[in-house]
Structure formats: C-alpha cells, structure tokens
Design a protein around this motif. Structure first.
Motif, PDB file in Angstrom:
ATOM      1  N   ALA A 461      25.897  75.950 -52.838  1.00 45.25           N
ATOM      2  CA  ALA A 461      26.698  76.868 -53.640  1.00 45.25           C
ATOM      3  C   ALA A 461      26.379  76.670 -55.111  1.00 45.25           C
ATOM      4  O   ALA A 461      26.426  75.544 -55.615  1.00 45.25           O
ATOM      5  CB  ALA A 461      28.184  76.613 -53.400  1.00 45.25           C
ATOM      6  N   PRO A 462      26.051  77.738 -55.821  1.00 46.97           N
ATOM      7  CA  PRO A 462      25.758  77.596 -57.253  1.00 46.97           C
ATOM      8  C   PRO A 462      27.032  77.408 -58.071  1.00 46.97           C
ATOM      9  O   PRO A 462      27.991  78.162 -57.936  1.00 46.97           O
ATOM     10  CB  PRO A 462      25.061  78.905 -57.603  1.00 46.97           C
ATOM     11  N   ALA A 463      27.048  76.382 -58.911  1.00 46.09           N
ATOM     12  CA  ALA A 463      28.143  76.192 -59.862  1.00 46.09           C
ATOM     13  C   ALA A 463      27.902  77.072 -61.075  1.00 46.09           C
ATOM     14  O   ALA A 463      26.816  77.618 -61.276  1.00 46.09           O
ATOM     15  CB  ALA A 463      28.238  74.727 -60.260  1.00 46.09           C
ATOM     16  N   ALA A 464      28.921  77.205 -61.907  1.00 43.26           N
ATOM     17  CA  ALA A 464      28.816  78.068 -63.069  1.00 43.26           C
ATOM     18  C   ALA A 464      27.705  77.616 -64.014  1.00 43.26           C
ATOM     19  O   ALA A 464      27.094  78.447 -64.698  1.00 43.26           O
ATOM     20  CB  ALA A 464      30.156  78.108 -63.803  1.00 43.26           C
ATOM     21  N   ASP A 465      27.430  76.305 -64.048  1.00 40.77           N
ATOM     22  CA  ASP A 465      26.386  75.805 -64.938  1.00 40.77           C
ATOM     23  C   ASP A 465      25.014  75.780 -64.283  1.00 40.77           C
ATOM     24  O   ASP A 465      24.066  75.234 -64.842  1.00 40.77           O
ATOM     25  CB  ASP A 465      26.753  74.420 -65.460  1.00 40.77           C
ATOM     26  N   GLY A 466      24.902  76.356 -63.078  1.00 42.32           N
ATOM     27  CA  GLY A 466      23.623  76.436 -62.389  1.00 42.32           C
ATOM     28  C   GLY A 466      23.355  75.314 -61.412  1.00 42.32           C
ATOM     29  O   GLY A 466      22.393  75.388 -60.634  1.00 42.32           O
ATOM     30  N   THR A 467      24.174  74.278 -61.424  1.00 43.21           N
ATOM     31  CA  THR A 467      24.011  73.173 -60.483  1.00 43.21           C
ATOM     32  C   THR A 467      24.278  73.666 -59.068  1.00 43.21           C
ATOM     33  O   THR A 467      25.218  74.430 -58.825  1.00 43.21           O
ATOM     34  CB  THR A 467      24.982  72.037 -60.822  1.00 43.21           C
ATOM     35  N   LEU A 468      23.462  73.230 -58.113  1.00 43.18           N
ATOM     36  CA  LEU A 468      23.654  73.597 -56.716  1.00 43.18           C
ATOM     37  C   LEU A 468      24.500  72.532 -56.025  1.00 43.18           C
ATOM     38  O   LEU A 468      24.143  71.355 -56.025  1.00 43.18           O
ATOM     39  CB  LEU A 468      22.306  73.763 -56.013  1.00 43.18           C
ATOM     40  N   THR A 519      32.856  71.042 -45.860  1.00 48.32           N
ATOM     41  CA  THR A 519      32.992  69.897 -46.756  1.00 48.32           C
ATOM     42  C   THR A 519      32.169  70.190 -47.995  1.00 48.32           C
ATOM     43  O   THR A 519      30.943  70.369 -47.906  1.00 48.32           O
ATOM     44  CB  THR A 519      32.510  68.603 -46.097  1.00 48.32           C
ATOM     45  N   ALA A 520      32.834  70.285 -49.131  1.00 48.27           N
ATOM     46  CA  ALA A 520      32.151  70.540 -50.396  1.00 48.27           C
ATOM     47  C   ALA A 520      31.840  69.197 -51.057  1.00 48.27           C
ATOM     48  O   ALA A 520      32.748  68.447 -51.404  1.00 48.27           O
ATOM     49  CB  ALA A 520      33.033  71.393 -51.303  1.00 48.27           C
ATOM     50  N   ALA A 540      33.544  64.260 -67.910  1.00 50.69           N
ATOM     51  CA  ALA A 540      32.897  65.316 -67.124  1.00 50.69           C
ATOM     52  C   ALA A 540      33.697  65.608 -65.853  1.00 50.69           C
ATOM     53  O   ALA A 540      33.214  66.281 -64.948  1.00 50.69           O
ATOM     54  CB  ALA A 540      31.464  64.927 -66.770  1.00 50.69           C
ATOM     55  N   LYS A 541      34.929  65.102 -65.770  1.00 52.90           N
ATOM     56  CA  LYS A 541      35.705  65.198 -64.535  1.00 52.90           C
ATOM     57  C   LYS A 541      35.984  66.633 -64.114  1.00 52.90           C
ATOM     58  O   LYS A 541      36.081  66.931 -62.918  1.00 52.90           O
ATOM     59  CB  LYS A 541      37.032  64.441 -64.701  1.00 52.90           C
ATOM     60  N   LYS A 542      36.101  67.537 -65.060  1.00 52.74           N
ATOM     61  CA  LYS A 542      36.417  68.925 -64.698  1.00 52.74           C
ATOM     62  C   LYS A 542      35.358  69.555 -63.803  1.00 52.74           C
ATOM     63  O   LYS A 542      35.640  70.531 -63.101  1.00 52.74           O
ATOM     64  CB  LYS A 542      36.616  69.762 -65.963  1.00 52.74           C
ATOM     65  N   ASN A 543      34.139  69.015 -63.825  1.00 51.17           N
ATOM     66  CA  ASN A 543      33.103  69.542 -62.928  1.00 51.17           C
ATOM     67  C   ASN A 543      33.535  69.439 -61.471  1.00 51.17           C
ATOM     68  O   ASN A 543      33.195  70.297 -60.645  1.00 51.17           O
ATOM     69  CB  ASN A 543      31.791  68.778 -63.117  1.00 51.17           C
ATOM     70  N   THR A 544      34.265  68.361 -61.135  1.00 52.83           N
ATOM     71  CA  THR A 544      34.741  68.199 -59.761  1.00 52.83           C
ATOM     72  C   THR A 544      35.595  69.391 -59.351  1.00 52.83           C
ATOM     73  O   THR A 544      35.451  69.931 -58.241  1.00 52.83           O
ATOM     74  CB  THR A 544      35.580  66.908 -59.641  1.00 52.83           C
ATOM     75  N   ASP A 550      34.001  76.992 -57.271  1.00 54.42           N
ATOM     76  CA  ASP A 550      32.742  77.728 -57.121  1.00 54.42           C
ATOM     77  C   ASP A 550      32.254  77.699 -55.673  1.00 54.42           C
ATOM     78  O   ASP A 550      31.682  78.681 -55.176  1.00 54.42           O
ATOM     79  CB  ASP A 550      31.676  77.142 -58.043  1.00 54.42           C
ATOM     80  N   ALA A 551      32.475  76.584 -54.991  1.00 60.60           N
ATOM     81  CA  ALA A 551      32.106  76.513 -53.578  1.00 60.60           C
ATOM     82  C   ALA A 551      32.931  77.505 -52.764  1.00 60.60           C
ATOM     83  O   ALA A 551      32.410  78.168 -51.847  1.00 60.60           O
ATOM     84  CB  ALA A 551      32.312  75.094 -53.055  1.00 60.60           C
TER      85      ALA A 551
END
Length: 748
Positions: A461-468, A519-520, A540-544, A550-551
């Motif tokens: 699943a692509p995250a908003a910042d492009g991370t898969l 499971t994400a 950087a916790k908000k990425n979690t 995003d998933a």
C-alpha cells in the motif's frame, strides 16, 4: 420484527464525574477531568468500572450467540488434549501437555536413554495425546496450582543441571508480581524457600546451589538481579547487580556453555553487558562494552581454538546489525584499539536479530524481505578465511515464520518452529551435520481444515510520502474483488516488534464469515529492518498512524474491501494506534477494537513514577525535558485529541490489574469519547476485573476474550454468518447491502 417486539436500546450510563485536574509542562496547561479514576482504591472507581461493564453487556448482548459460535469453533478445531514435542536437557525429555476441559498446561518429563548413538539418543520419544506415557513424571500441574485462585500465570521455569530441583514462579493477581518456589522433583515436596515479588526470568547456577531472579522497582522496571542460596533466608539474598538509571531495563541469562551469568542492561538504542564468571564468582562483574559507547549489542561467550572469545551482535557502523568475533582480553582495551573480526557483515537488506550457540554451531536469527529466518554456521573455521557460509533451511511458502525453538548446547540437532498464515505450527529438528529437516509434529486442526480454501498474499500500500507499506492479506479463496467484502485490519507498529506470519485457529472464524484479514506492517515495527523502526518512533511516530489509514484506503481503492465494512483491531501500543486513527480518520472504520490501549500516552510518560514510564523515553522521546517532544506527542496522544466528530462504534478492552497499560487510560478515553462524539454509535468499556495485560488467564478464558473481540468487529461490519463457498456471492452482496443501509440510516 414489530416495533412493539423490538428490544429497547440500552440506556447510556450516567456520564462520568468530571473533576478538573491541571497538568502543566513547557508553558502548556492541560485540564484533565477524569484523572480521579487513577485511584484504584477509590470505591467510586470500582463502581464506575462495574457500571460500565453492565452497559457493555447490555449494548453487546445481542452478540452473545455469535461469541458462543466463535468460541465453539475455536474449541472444536483445537486438539484440546495435546502436547509439545519433548525437548532434551541432560538426562530428561521435557514437554508440556494439555487435557480437554482443563485450562492450564501440565509440565512433564520422561527419562532419556543414553545408548551412544546420537541419532537415537536425540530422537524425541513418541508421545501420543491422550495416551499414558510410560515413566512420565508430572513436575507441575497448572490446573492444581490455579484451583481457588482468580488468576494464574507462570513467570518462569528452571531445572537444575542434574534434574533434581524445579524452580517456578506464579502470579495470582495478573499484576506480574510472581512468587518463586522450589520443588524437589524426587519427593514432590516444596522446599521452604519462597521468594515473593519477583519478575520474569529464573535460572539455577550450574551447581544448583542458588537461583538467580530479577526484581522490579516501584515503577515496575526490572532493576536488580539477585541470587538466592537454597536453604538460606530470603532476607540474605545477594544483589548481584542493580541498575539505577530509570531509563534502562535489566535482564539476565546463563550463557549457552553454562560458564557465565550474562547481565544485560539497555533500551532500544544502546546497551551494556556485565558478566560474572560462574567458576570464579568472587572475581565480580566484568563490563564488556560500556553504555557510554552508545552501541546496541548482545554478547555470547564462545571458545575458539582454545581461546575465550565473545560473539557480538551489534550495530557499530551497522544499522541493521552484524556479527563480530572478539577475543575476551580485547575488552580491557579502549574500543578504538580492540580487534574485531567480522563473522556476518552488515547488509542493508538483512536485519540480524541475534544468535544462539551449540557446541559446534552458531544459529542466527535474521530477517529478510519481512520474513524471520534461521541460518546455521559451523564454529569450525569461524573468523578465518576457511569460514563456512551460513546455511538456511528451505521452505516453500512466500509468507512464513521460522524461529529457533531450542538449541541445547550438546545436541547434534536444533529445534525449529515453523508456521504461516495457512500452515498450522510445525516442529522440526534440523540436523546440524547435514542440514536435513526432520518433521516432529504439525499441529492438528480438527474439523477438516483445508488450506486450499484460503489465500495468503503480500500486497503493498502506498503511503502519502510514497513509502510502500507491506500488507499481509489473508482471505477466503472464493472471495471476489468486487468492492463488497468486509475486512478487519490489524497492526501494532512500535518497539521494532514485527507482526510475523502465523497460523490462528480463531482467525478462521472471521475468514469463514467472508472477512478479509489484513495485517498492516506499518512503520515503527521491525518488518523492514532498523530504518523501518526508526521511521515510526519519536518525532516520526505519526507515520505509524498515517500508514494504517493509508493501508485502509488502499484496501478500498484496490477493490478488496467495502469502505463501509472495515473494522480495526490493535492492542497495547497498537491500542494507541487505534486511538490515533479514530481521531485521524473516524469515517474509515465501522468499528474499532482497542485492546489494553495506551491512549493517554503523554500523561503516562510525563510521570516517571508510573509503571515503566521512564523506559518509554527511548521509544517516544522524553516530553519532560524536550518541549518539541511534548508538542509532538500532544498532537497525537489519543485522549487529548478527542474531537467533536461522529466516531465509529468503539470497544476499549482492559484489565483492572494491568501493570503495563493502566486501566485508567481506556477508562478516561471512553468517558471523553462518549462526552464529545457527535454520532450515535455505542462506545463501550470492558474491564476484566481479575486479569492482567493479556486479559484473563486460562486458555478457555482467552478463547472467550478473542471471541468477544471478533464478535464485536464482525457484528459491526455485517459478517455474522458463516459463508459456504457455494453461496458466497449472494451472502456477500446481502451482507454488504445491510451494512451499507445501516451506515446510511445512522445519524453518524
């Protein structure tokens, strides 16, 4: 059903009493109206929790048949009378077995043969579930120990080298304070020795004269390693080591070769080892690498070519860790002058998690492409140009977990566990000499389980910042990708803990109701290496949280899930995740189950006197000293960010005696949610009054807990009935229509 016959809606309890209490840090004042609930001895608190339990029972009463059905399915599929594969230690084979109708395991052993034939001597005896075992000795029966007690849990088991004594510790409250006892296995009698208030972990000295254990301080941090000499007063127990830094965790183990007591001190960013030579205990503790060097490492003593060495798994110039061999005398030199020999080099694509030793081999735990794997390396030639390459057992599934279950030092085999989303747990013996795998057991799933009826696959699943973001998707094979399917999304996402593939009998009950289970593997976990963890901690916790949302969006956009039929589940730090996504994107979830949720994280971490709080600074940052950390945490901590929106139906599940996430956090959160929500979905608090962090004790009690959580989610997303493959399409469409109608009709 007629209006007259309809069951009336349960009456919402009287709102919790609001008593303002101010908390001021860095110029910011937060008014907490529910902190009075923290007083566990206050009768008003118990009355409040009891009242909330009654409301929860009323709101969810219609789910009881579904809970009963899921519990029955778990029970019917489980081989209730079962046993583990015996593992050999010295002259005995040790195993645990369960019996139908009994809550707890029975710890047993039988004598081992010594024929001189390694293959025969290390082949476990064939023990058939339900049949008497010739020569069996019952060491400990958890069912007998638990009789008349509200809670029962073992904190540790240890047997002396000669097999004559058993040390064990038990908790009867759920607060993880254990009592240590010693049993004479020949007579079956308890020795007079009894040590209260110990923590997890026990070990006998090689001569069996003393037992080592850990003690926690007032904030529940393990800070002392102590030694109890058998037959002496507990008051005389010696403190082998005490750690006074409130941010450091202390533990210990006996080295694989039984020569050293290895005391580990550290947290998620750096560590230190203090070592006691058990042959010369009067020599005192020796430090290997000081914490001042800021290296995160594990150490294991090993003798190479007759010379004492240590194998270090470390992150020195190696973000994903590597393995080095260091002669013991090198640790007396400054770090820059020490000679380290690389055994396993650093690899950006492979996370080295640790190692174990036998007399002849190094056994590595590594993670590659999210998957936990075992590698084996002979000691012969270690650290020389003739060193062998690591060998890895080969398995044929894409998503699996392979772990070291046991590596007895003198054994010619190591015991491996294997499981996947579709394969029930297996136990293998791996023969060190030739690399062959010997299947010792595959857990039986009763009722005709057929793995071909399900599919487990990796999606990204692509995250908003492009991370898969890697997703593990398990679904019924018959489901069609048509946007009508219900889904449950689960995640944890903290402490570099990985949610590895594993078989779950309980999960089958969701799959058989047409539910996709996802499971994400969000950032903050360890699935993609150390960087994946660092991208989901501290500032950087908000990425979690955004990764989870995003998933969820990806599942809907991909056509696998109906946007109105998604439930989210997470526990502990994953419960914080549930609270954060409830605030961040309440419209995306039909229901949220937050298990022992860490939802008042900022308040807890601001108080170092609270259980385990200071240990959390390396995960979340220290908001006491750092205003930026305070600001950042205040922006996401769930309790302080409840807002006037239509929240989905929410179940907060907790335990009164939990010492890791105090009951007060979900209690306050539910009170604030219910006061603030603009919707009409029920928000409930379920408190296990006799449980701990893992809920109630006993396997049947745990099954009922799982059934409760799953029924809450399945009911919300309109997936309460089992779906036969020949009618999956019509049932799926009907359930989707009903769930969508519910959403459209609801004021929320």
């Amino acid at each position: 059903m007629t209006a007259e016959a309809a069951t009336p809606e349960p009456r919402v309890p009287e709102p919790a009493r609001r008593v303002p209490s101010e908390r001021t840090h860095h110029g910011d004042t937060f008014v907490d109206h529910y902190d009075w609930m923290r007083d566990k001895e206050n009768p008003d608190v118990v009355e409040y929790l009891t009242r909330e339990n009654s409301y929860t029972d009323a709101v969810t009463g219609h789910q009881q048949p579904l809970r009963d059905a899921i519990f029955a399915e778990i029970k019917e599929r489980t081989q209730e009378t079962d046993l583990s594969v015996p593992s050999r230690k010295k002259g005995w084979w040790y195993y645990a077995r369960t019996e139908e109708g009994r809550q707890y395991a029975i710890q047993c052993r039988v004598a081992a043969e010594e024929t001189g034939d390694p293959t025969r001597d290390w082949t476990p005896p064939e023990v058939v579930p339900g049949q008497p075992v010739p020569g069996e000795q019952i060491m400990l029966d958890g069912n007998l120990l638990a009789e008349g007690k509200p809670f029962f849990s073992l904190g540790g088991l240890a047997v002396t080298e000669d097999g004559t004594l058993l040390a064990y510790s038990e908790d009867n409250a759920g607060d993880e304070r254990f009592t240590l006892r010693i049993k004479d296995l020949a007579s079956g009698e308890l020795l007079p020795d009894e040590v209260p208030h110990v923590f997890y972990g026990l070990a006998f000295s090689p001569d069996g004269s003393r037992v080592y254990y850990t003690v926690v301080d007032d904030s529940w941090r393990p800070y002392q390693v102590k030694a109890h000499v058998l037959g002496t007063p507990v008051a005389d127990d010696v403190v082998v080591y005490q750690e006074d830094d409130v941010a450091m965790w202390t533990g210990f183990e006996i080295s694989a070769d039984r020569s050293r007591l290895m005391i580990s001190i550290g947290h998620s960013e750096y560590s230190e080892y203090r070592v006691l030579d058990l042959a010369r205990p009067d020599a005192g503790l020796r430090t290997l690498i000081s914490r001042d060097e800021r290296i995160l490492y594990d150490a294991e003593p090993v003798t190479v070519a007759g010379v004492p060495h240590y194998l270090l798994t470390h992150n020195r110039d190696a973000k994903n860790s590597m393995v080095s061999l260091v002669a013991a005398d090198q640790f007396s030199l400054p770090l820059a002058e020490q000679a380290w020999t690389t055994i396993i080099p650093h690899d950006d694509a492979v996370r080295v998690d640790g190692l174990s030793l036998t007399r002849t081999h190094v056994v590595l735990s590594v993670r590659r492409n999210t998957i936990d794997r075992v590698q084996v390396l002979p000691l012969d030639g270690l650290g020389t140009p003739e060193q062998f390459l690591p060998a890895e057992p080969d398995f044929d599934e894409e998503l699996f977990t392979s772990n070291l279950a046991n590596a007895e030092f003198d054994s010619p085999v190591i015991r491996l566990s294997y499981t996947s989303y579709l394969t029930p747990p297996r136990v293998y013996d791996y023969v060190l000499q030739d690399g062959s795998l010997l299947l010792r057991k595959e857990t039986e799933v009763l009722g005709g389980y057929d793995s071909t009826q399900y599919v487990a696959e990796r999606q990204w699943a692509p995250a908003a910042d492009g991370t898969l973001i890697p997703l593990s998707v398990v679904r019924p094979a018959e489901l069609v990708r048509d946007g009508t399917n219900p889904a449950v999304v689960y995640a944890y996402g903290s402490y570099e803990v990985s949610m590895d593939p594993g078989f779950s009998i309980a999960r089958l009950s969701l799959l058989d109701r047409g539910i996709i289970f996802v499971t994400a593997h969000v950032r903050g976990g360890g699935e993609m290496g150390r960087s994946w963890y660092e991208q989901g901690k501290k500032l950087a916790k908000k990425n979690t949280f955004t990764d989870f949302v995003d998933a969820t969006s990806y599942l809907v956009g991909s056509g696998w899930a109906d946007e109105h039929r998604i439930a989210a589940i997470g526990g502990s730090a994953g419960g914080l995740l549930m609270g954060a996504v409830a605030n961040l994107a309440p419209e995306k979830y039909r229901a949220i189950v937050a298990q022992v949720p860490f939802v008042d994280a900022l308040t807890t971490i601001l108080d170092p006197e609270l259980p385990l709080s200071a240990l959390e600074w390396e995960e979340w940052g220290n908001p006491i000293t750092d205003p930026e950390v305070y600001r950042y945490m205040k922006e996401y901590t769930p309790y302080e960010n409840v807002r006037p929106v239509a929240y989905p139906r929410i179940a907060a599940v907790t335990s009164f005696n939990d010492t890791r996430v105090l009951y007060v956090e979900p209690a306050k959160w539910v009170a604030e949610l219910r006061r603030t929500t603009t919707g009409t979905e029920p928000i409930v608090l379920k408190t296990e009054m006799d449980g701990g962090h893992g809920g109630a004790s006993g396997r049947y009690s745990r099954w009922r807990d799982v059934a409760w959580d799953y029924a809450f989610a399945a009911d919300a997303i309109g997936a309460t009935d089992r779906v036969d493959s020949d009618r999956v399409d019509s049932a799926r469409v009907d359930s989707a229509r009903e769930a969508s109608d519910d959403v459209q009709d609801s004021p929320s």
